[in-house]
Design a protein around this motif. Sequence first.
Motif, PDB file in Angstrom:
ATOM      1  N   GLN A  54       0.450 -13.699  25.757  1.00  0.00           N
ATOM      2  CA  GLN A  54       0.502 -14.966  26.505  1.00  0.00           C
ATOM      3  C   GLN A  54       1.968 -15.707  26.373  1.00  0.00           C
ATOM      4  O   GLN A  54       2.342 -16.437  27.089  1.00  0.00           O
ATOM      5  N   PHE A  55       2.307 -15.482  25.333  1.00  0.00           N
ATOM      6  CA  PHE A  55       3.582 -15.958  24.777  1.00  0.00           C
ATOM      7  C   PHE A  55       4.729 -15.287  25.066  1.00  0.00           C
ATOM      8  O   PHE A  55       5.729 -15.585  24.777  1.00  0.00           O
ATOM      9  N   LEU A  56       4.580 -13.958  25.576  1.00  0.00           N
ATOM     10  CA  LEU A  56       5.638 -12.863  25.885  1.00  0.00           C
ATOM     11  C   LEU A  56       5.651 -12.900  27.526  1.00  0.00           C
ATOM     12  O   LEU A  56       4.586 -12.602  28.015  1.00  0.00           O
ATOM     13  N   LEU A  57       6.790 -13.260  28.143  1.00  0.00           N
ATOM     14  CA  LEU A  57       6.727 -13.421  29.596  1.00  0.00           C
ATOM     15  C   LEU A  57       6.419 -11.885  30.149  1.00  0.00           C
ATOM     16  O   LEU A  57       5.684 -11.751  31.265  1.00  0.00           O
ATOM     17  N   GLN A  58       7.147 -11.026  29.578  1.00  0.00           N
ATOM     18  CA  GLN A  58       6.743  -9.458  30.230  1.00  0.00           C
ATOM     19  C   GLN A  58       5.425  -9.078  29.968  1.00  0.00           C
ATOM     20  O   GLN A  58       5.060  -8.163  30.488  1.00  0.00           O
ATOM     21  N   ARG A  59       4.507  -9.637  29.128  1.00  0.00           N
ATOM     22  CA  ARG A  59       2.967  -9.492  29.076  1.00  0.00           C
ATOM     23  C   ARG A  59       2.107 -10.306  29.416  1.00  0.00           C
ATOM     24  O   ARG A  59       1.139 -10.006  29.384  1.00  0.00           O
ATOM     25  N   ALA A  60       2.560 -11.577  29.782  1.00  0.00           N
ATOM     26  CA  ALA A  60       1.828 -12.648  29.976  1.00  0.00           C
ATOM     27  C   ALA A  60       0.722 -12.347  31.325  1.00  0.00           C
ATOM     28  O   ALA A  60       1.376 -11.740  32.213  1.00  0.00           O
ATOM     29  N   GLY A  82      -1.941 -16.461  31.294  1.00  0.00           N
ATOM     30  CA  GLY A  82      -1.014 -17.627  30.697  1.00  0.00           C
ATOM     31  C   GLY A  82       0.133 -17.789  31.684  1.00  0.00           C
ATOM     32  O   GLY A  82       0.756 -18.951  31.267  1.00  0.00           O
ATOM     33  N   LEU A  83       0.235 -17.035  32.673  1.00  0.00           N
ATOM     34  CA  LEU A  83       1.436 -17.489  33.640  1.00  0.00           C
ATOM     35  C   LEU A  83       1.178 -18.665  34.183  1.00  0.00           C
ATOM     36  O   LEU A  83       2.256 -19.518  34.760  1.00  0.00           O
ATOM     37  N   GLY A  84       0.048 -19.250  34.367  1.00  0.00           N
ATOM     38  CA  GLY A  84      -0.127 -20.631  34.865  1.00  0.00           C
ATOM     39  C   GLY A  84       0.841 -21.772  34.079  1.00  0.00           C
ATOM     40  O   GLY A  84       1.484 -22.688  34.329  1.00  0.00           O
TER      41      GLY A  84
END
Length: 217
Positions: free
Chosen positions: A44-50, A53-55
């Motif tokens: 969730q701290f990595l945008l390409q994998r979140a 957690g995108l919220g």
Amino acid sequence: MIPIRYREVLPPYWYENEVAGWHFGVMEEEIDLREKKMDELVDQFLLQRATWGLGLWEWIYFRTEQIGSVTNRREAIRRKKLAKKPFKLPILRQIGSQYGKLLQVTEEFLAKEIHFEYDSSSPINMVGLFNDFEYIRPVHINRAVPVVKTSTPAITLGGKGYYHAVDFPICGLEMPQELGTSGVLATQNITMVATTAYVRIDSPITGFEIPMQGGTT
């Protein structure tokens, strides 16, 4: 029996401990579940994998949750994050390197253009480059210009044909030798097809042509 994954990090006297075998046998599923949850939390701290957690990402950049697919939401966050960075060479290199094998980024002051020079040995995604560039382009810059360069030297080829004449008492006959090729090649392989040459035989009665097969390379 203690699973092998735990015996590798335990002292030997644990191997035959019956209570330890029960403990690790029962806890193995829980430990696997904990590792999976920890990996998911890190994602969730990595945008390409979140995912869920995108919220939080959207609250940071948009102050509201976005709608659409996960891919579209990630792309919107990425571009918003990019737009907050200064319009300088490191950022331009970062943009350019995402869409091909970038060699360098230069600015044409008179034309008010940014030139992205790419190596032709790799594919170039010009659509992605233009979209990202236009998203952060300031008003004093006209456009981005992709420039493709090749690192392979030019290929020079040359061909030569040789023949000699044979004289007979009745008629003159010209016989061609095998055609040859010469030149300088780069690292590529080039195939040259067979060449057919025609020569004329002059005789007192008539003349006709005999095809002679040339060489191949």
